[in-house]
Each structure stands twice: as C-alpha cells, then as structure tokens.
Design a protein around this motif. Sequence first.
Motif, PDB file in Angstrom:
ATOM      1  N   GLN A   1       0.850  -1.189   0.000  1.00 52.59           N
ATOM      2  CA  GLN A   1       0.000   0.000   0.000  1.00 52.59           C
ATOM      3  C   GLN A   1       0.890   1.245   0.000  1.00 52.59           C
ATOM      4  O   GLN A   1       1.543   1.538   0.976  1.00 52.59           O
ATOM      5  CB  GLN A   1      -0.911  -0.004   1.228  1.00 52.59           C
ATOM      6  CG  GLN A   1      -1.880   1.146   1.288  1.00 52.59           C
ATOM      7  CD  GLN A   1      -2.947   1.071   0.195  1.00 52.59           C
ATOM      8  OE1 GLN A   1      -3.332   0.003  -0.229  1.00 52.59           O
ATOM      9  NE2 GLN A   1      -3.407   2.215  -0.247  1.00 52.59           N
ATOM     10  N   ILE A   2       0.921   1.980  -1.121  1.00 62.10           N
ATOM     11  CA  ILE A   2       1.769   3.169  -1.180  1.00 62.10           C
ATOM     12  C   ILE A   2       0.953   4.455  -1.170  1.00 62.10           C
ATOM     13  O   ILE A   2       1.503   5.536  -1.166  1.00 62.10           O
ATOM     14  CB  ILE A   2       2.699   3.153  -2.413  1.00 62.10           C
ATOM     15  CG1 ILE A   2       1.895   3.082  -3.712  1.00 62.10           C
ATOM     16  CG2 ILE A   2       3.684   2.008  -2.309  1.00 62.10           C
ATOM     17  CD1 ILE A   2       2.724   3.244  -4.956  1.00 62.10           C
ATOM     18  N   THR A   3      -0.362   4.327  -1.193  1.00 61.51           N
ATOM     19  CA  THR A   3      -1.224   5.500  -1.113  1.00 61.51           C
ATOM     20  C   THR A   3      -2.182   5.337   0.060  1.00 61.51           C
ATOM     21  O   THR A   3      -2.402   4.222   0.548  1.00 61.51           O
ATOM     22  CB  THR A   3      -2.046   5.720  -2.392  1.00 61.51           C
ATOM     23  OG1 THR A   3      -2.891   4.584  -2.583  1.00 61.51           O
ATOM     24  CG2 THR A   3      -1.138   5.884  -3.603  1.00 61.51           C
ATOM     25  N   ARG A   4      -2.734   6.413   0.504  1.00 61.21           N
ATOM     26  CA  ARG A   4      -3.745   6.339   1.551  1.00 61.21           C
ATOM     27  C   ARG A   4      -4.767   7.432   1.296  1.00 61.21           C
ATOM     28  O   ARG A   4      -4.449   8.487   0.696  1.00 61.21           O
ATOM     29  CB  ARG A   4      -3.136   6.447   2.927  1.00 61.21           C
ATOM     30  CG  ARG A   4      -2.424   7.734   3.164  1.00 61.21           C
ATOM     31  CD  ARG A   4      -1.798   7.781   4.530  1.00 61.21           C
ATOM     32  NE  ARG A   4      -1.009   8.995   4.583  1.00 61.21           N
ATOM     33  CZ  ARG A   4      -0.171   9.287   5.519  1.00 61.21           C
ATOM     34  NH1 ARG A   4      -0.005   8.460   6.517  1.00 61.21           N
ATOM     35  NH2 ARG A   4       0.495  10.406   5.491  1.00 61.21           N
ATOM     36  N   PRO A   5      -5.984   7.227   1.695  1.00 62.59           N
ATOM     37  CA  PRO A   5      -7.026   8.231   1.479  1.00 62.59           C
ATOM     38  C   PRO A   5      -6.702   9.521   2.230  1.00 62.59           C
ATOM     39  O   PRO A   5      -6.107   9.506   3.304  1.00 62.59           O
ATOM     40  CB  PRO A   5      -8.288   7.582   2.051  1.00 62.59           C
ATOM     41  CG  PRO A   5      -7.937   6.190   2.405  1.00 62.59           C
ATOM     42  CD  PRO A   5      -6.476   6.043   2.351  1.00 62.59           C
ATOM     43  N   VAL A   6      -7.082  10.622   1.625  1.00 60.47           N
ATOM     44  CA  VAL A   6      -6.854  11.939   2.233  1.00 60.47           C
ATOM     45  C   VAL A   6      -8.185  12.528   2.626  1.00 60.47           C
ATOM     46  O   VAL A   6      -9.130  12.552   1.830  1.00 60.47           O
ATOM     47  CB  VAL A   6      -6.132  12.866   1.240  1.00 60.47           C
ATOM     48  CG1 VAL A   6      -5.960  14.248   1.836  1.00 60.47           C
ATOM     49  CG2 VAL A   6      -4.794  12.278   0.848  1.00 60.47           C
ATOM     50  N   ASP A   7      -8.285  13.017   3.834  1.00 54.87           N
ATOM     51  CA  ASP A   7      -9.483  13.649   4.320  1.00 54.87           C
ATOM     52  C   ASP A   7      -9.355  15.152   4.066  1.00 54.87           C
ATOM     53  O   ASP A   7      -8.532  15.820   4.690  1.00 54.87           O
ATOM     54  CB  ASP A   7      -9.699  13.361   5.799  1.00 54.87           C
ATOM     55  CG  ASP A   7     -11.005  13.935   6.320  1.00 54.87           C
ATOM     56  OD1 ASP A   7     -11.856  14.340   5.498  1.00 54.87           O
ATOM     57  OD2 ASP A   7     -11.167  13.963   7.556  1.00 54.87           O
TER      58      ASP A   7
END
Length: 86
Positions: free
Chosen positions: A78-84
């Motif tokens: 996992q190299i991305t993550r959701p941004v709030d």
Amino acid sequence: MAMTTISSREFNQGASRAKKAALKGPVYITERGRPTHVLMTIDEFNRRQGTTPRTLLATLSQTATGDTIDFEPRKLGQITRPVDLD
C-alpha cells in the motif's frame, strides 16, 4: 585464513567479537562441544558459493545479442492512503 571456534554462550555474550573474528575466517559456533553453526562474511559466503551479486551497472551494460534480463520488482504494498479534505 584463521579459523575460530566459540561456544554458543560466548557467541550470545559477544556477537560483535564473533563478527570481528569472521573478518579473518569462518567462526564455528559449538553447542556442548559440537559445531552447529558457522559465521562468515557475505563476501566469503559468495566466494565459496561461486556467486557474486550482480550490480546494476553490470546488468545495464549487457551488449550481447539475445541476452535477456530477468526482472521481478518487489511489491510495494500500500503506497497510497485516502486523504481527508474536510
């Protein structure tokens, strides 16, 4: 080439001394007086195996016709993550 023998107790108490000794030759680690493990440098291991790690430069400089390069990159996970954005 020096050969060193140490007990597993000595190894556990002074791993850094064993690593220094491995620079001069194999270090045999014993349990109850019987050799059970060998510590050596990676260069010595590769020399004994008859293998040397291939460098990027050596791989990229291949010029012979028909040579192929086996390349399997490691999974990054996992190299991305959701941004709030709220």
